[in-house]
Scaffold this motif. Structure first.
Motif: not given
Lengths: 436, 253
Positions: A67, A17-19, A69, A148, A179, A14
């Protein structure tokens, strides 16, 4: 971008993927891209990094955040808010809803103070104001914020503005299905001869696990006097890294105070750059921890020119299985003759299982300076306790009196009277007993 | 009022008190004298409830209650007061706030209404005159930076405020010049009454010129080896403690 894992940090998918899962877009794209590169290179700190030796926050984040996010602004009404205001303290109020300024919940700002979303700044301004300083070691979590953050706030105070009330920065935190992380970004710039006090509060709206990763840059104007007061009384599961970097120019003073009461793991990085002569930086803190709370204060003050002064006093009272970390760096550059730098960290451990790791770190290149530092760790003074009890004061109250006296030395440093009284109340509540 | 029977106490396994017997009636002043290390201060500490000492044998009753069953604060509320030989400096605790907390906890225990700030202040003012203590001292942290004399004076001041029925003065005279000694003794004398008793623990006779004892006891090796009236104190002043030691040695043989 799998380089992040090189430092033996097994970040979850996660996180990746997010960052790192897509190329950054939007107004901050190039800044994010640079941050991503930098972060990929240095990774997030593990306990093998000297700076994070005692604070395994990266591990905590990895193991508990599912998560990565960014939590979205949540539904809050003014009446929900009221419980989070400080009783008796009249303020100008800015409410940040999961890191984003909530205009409806926020009040008006006084003349001479303007607040603009970072996304409204021009590309040029952005780069100038929020690009991370080059050639300086930036905390990896500050870099993560840069990568982010959603949007942030640029707060500007005009020359000679003397604020009659503090500005409250109230952060409401709540995880949602977008998130569990919040990366607030705040930039404060003051003109010359400004006098202002900021109060920062973080309120966890529920007991869900969250990761708050704030980055704050403060540029104090010449001859200005700025106070920054902060209370960390968060949810029991709350994880937080807070980075604050302050530039203090000629004839200016900056004072930071932080009272840490609750959270799962809190790391505060405070950097004061004393850039010129006749400037002063003050760093005060109290951590009263219980349960499993872990509070880490890393401070860093850099004296660069002659005749500047810094004062630092952090005190901790730790019980149960809680843990405290204090690391105070003082740099005195070769040019910074006649520097006065004082640092003190005192701790009382009330249980066998409470732990404190404290380390002063002084690097002095100038030869005509006055620097002192000291740290103590002990238990409650048994002789004093007995003395008070022989006067009829119960053991519980005697303990509270002694502990309150210990913490009181730091509370006295708070410039704002009603806020200080509020902190006194919080501290007394925590320490128990009844006085008077 | 106070009855001590065959009291034995030790610290970290070392016996210090080896069978003390003492009866103090209301209104009486008892002086406990003795050479260094004889157990004088230990006796005072045990009576006040210092936890480092272990009572291994014997009993102490105070106004009909088993004193040894009570913790230090309960003893204080029952009316026992120890004036410390070395009053503790407590930075950050204001003298006034401390005393008001103490007074009100004692009053609560005795079923009395707590004193409000105004009443407390007038009580303080009244008692301050008694020991000639400066108000400036009381606005400071408890005993912090006080001179030796100021600390002792503050002890008697606290005693005046708390109105104990049994006051134990542990070497209150040590380190005092004659003027300070007179002030302290004067304070103690003014607080004397037919219901209140005092135990004066001292190495020297000097204090007893000002606080006249009804009984003088000589403590040696953890026992009271000789009792008498104030003339015994004079005799000790004149001849020192050696003759007592010899007497004890001879009786033992």
């Amino acid at each position: 971008m799998s380089a992040v894992t090189k430092k033996e940090i097994s970040v979850s998918s996660s996180f990746m993927d997010t960052y790192f899962g897509h190329k950054p877009t939007g107004p901050f794209a190039s800044l994010r891209e640079n941050a991503a590169k930098e972060l990929a290179q240095k990774g997030l700190p593990s306990t093998k990094d000297e700076e994070y030796k005692f604070t395994p926050i990266t591990k905590k984040i990895e193991s508990s955040i599912t998560n990565f996010g960014h939590a979205m602004p949540t539904n809050v009404t003014i009446s929900d808010l009221k419980t989070h205001f400080i009783p008796g303290v009249d303020t100008y109020t800015l409410v940040f809803n999961n890191g984003i300024l909530d205009k409806e919940l926020s009040g008006d700002l006084p003349d001479g103070v303007s607040a603009r979303p970072l996304s409204s700044l021009s590309e040029e301004e952005l780069t100038e104001k929020i690009a991370l300083a080059e050639n300086k070691e930036t905390d990896p979590y500050a870099t993560l914020n840069q990568l982010a953050f959603q949007d942030g706030l640029f707060l500007e105070i005009r020359d000679k503005a003397i604020l009659d009330k503090p500005i409250l920065l109230l952060h409401l935190i709540k995880a949602d299905n977008h998130g569990q992380t919040i990366h607030p970004r705040l930039i404060i710039e003051t003109g010359k001869f400004v006098e202002a006090t900021f109060i920062q509060l973080v309120a966890s709206l529920d007991e869900q696990i969250t990761f708050l990763n704030g980055l704050e840059n403060v540029k104090v104007g010449e001859g200005s006097h700025i106070h920054h007061l902060k209370i960390q009384d968060e949810g029991k599961q709350a994880l937080e890294v807070s980075n604050m970097v302050v530039d203090v120019p000629k004839d200016a003073t900056f004072t930071s105070f932080v009272l840490s009461l609750q959270g799962q793991m809190i790391r505060n990085n405070l950097t004061l750059n004393l850039l010129d002569s006749n400037c002063e930086g003050n760093m005060f803190g109290i951590y009263l921890t219980n349960g499993q709370t872990h509070v880490d204060n890393h401070t860093n003050v850099d004296h660069t020119k002659p005749h500047s002064e810094s004062n630092e006093l952090y005190k901790g009272i730790l019980t149960d299985k809680s843990r405290g970390v204090f690391n105070g760096k003082i740099f005195v550059r070769q040019d910074a003759q006649k520097t006065n730098a004082f640092q003190q960290n005192n701790n009382i451990l009330l249980s066998e299982d409470a732990i404190i790791n404290t380390k002063p770190q002084l690097e002095i290149w100038a030869d005509d300076v006055k620097c002192s530092h000291g740290c103590t760790t002990g238990q409650l003074d048994e002789e004093a306790l007995f003395y008070l009890r022989t006067r009829g004061i119960s053991k519980e109250n005697a303990k509270a009196l002694l502990l309150y006296a210990f913490a009181g030395e730091v509370l006295e440093k708070i410039n704002h009277e009603t806020f200080r009284e509020y902190c006194v109340q919080l501290v007394q509540q925590r320490l128990g007993g009844q006085n008077g | 009022m106070l009855t001590i029977k065959n009291l034995h106490a030790s610290i970290e396994g070392t016996p210090i008190l080896r069978g003390i017997n003492l009866e103090v009636k209301p209104g009486e002043v008892h002086a406990i004298m003795g050479p260094n290390g004889s157990g004088k201060s230990t006796l005072a500490s045990v009576l006040a409830g210092r936890e480092e000492y272990e009572v291994t044998q014997g009993e102490v009753t105070f106004k009909g209650k088993d004193l040894l069953e009570l913790n230090p604060e309960e003893r204080a509320r029952e009316g026992v007061f120890l004036a410390f030989q070395y009053p503790v400096e407590i930075p950050g605790v204001s003298s006034t706030n401390f005393l008001r907390t103490a007074v009100n906890q004692v009053r609560e225990y005795r079923g009395q209404e707590p004193l409000d700030a105004v009443k407390f202040l007038s009580l303080m003012k009244e008692k301050m005159k008694l020991v000639e203590i400066d108000q400036k001292l009381l606005s400071r942290s408890l005993n912090e930076g006080f001179s030796g004399g100021e600390k002792k004076r503050n002890e008697i001041f606290q005693m005046a405020i708390l109105e104990p029925t049994l006051s134990i003065l542990d070497e209150t005279d040590s380190g005092l010049d004659i003027d300070a000694l007179k002030v302290v003794a004067n304070g103690v004398n003014q607080l004397k009454s037919a219901e209140k008793s005092t135990i004066v623990v001292t190495h020297y006779q000097r204090l007893l010129d000002y606080i006249i004892p009804d009984f003088v006891h000589v403590l040696f090796e953890g026992r009271i080896v000789k009792s008498g009236d104030k003339n015994l104190a004079m005799e000790l002043e004149e001849k020192g403690y050696d003759w007592i030691k010899e007497e004890v040695a001879n009786t033992a043989v």
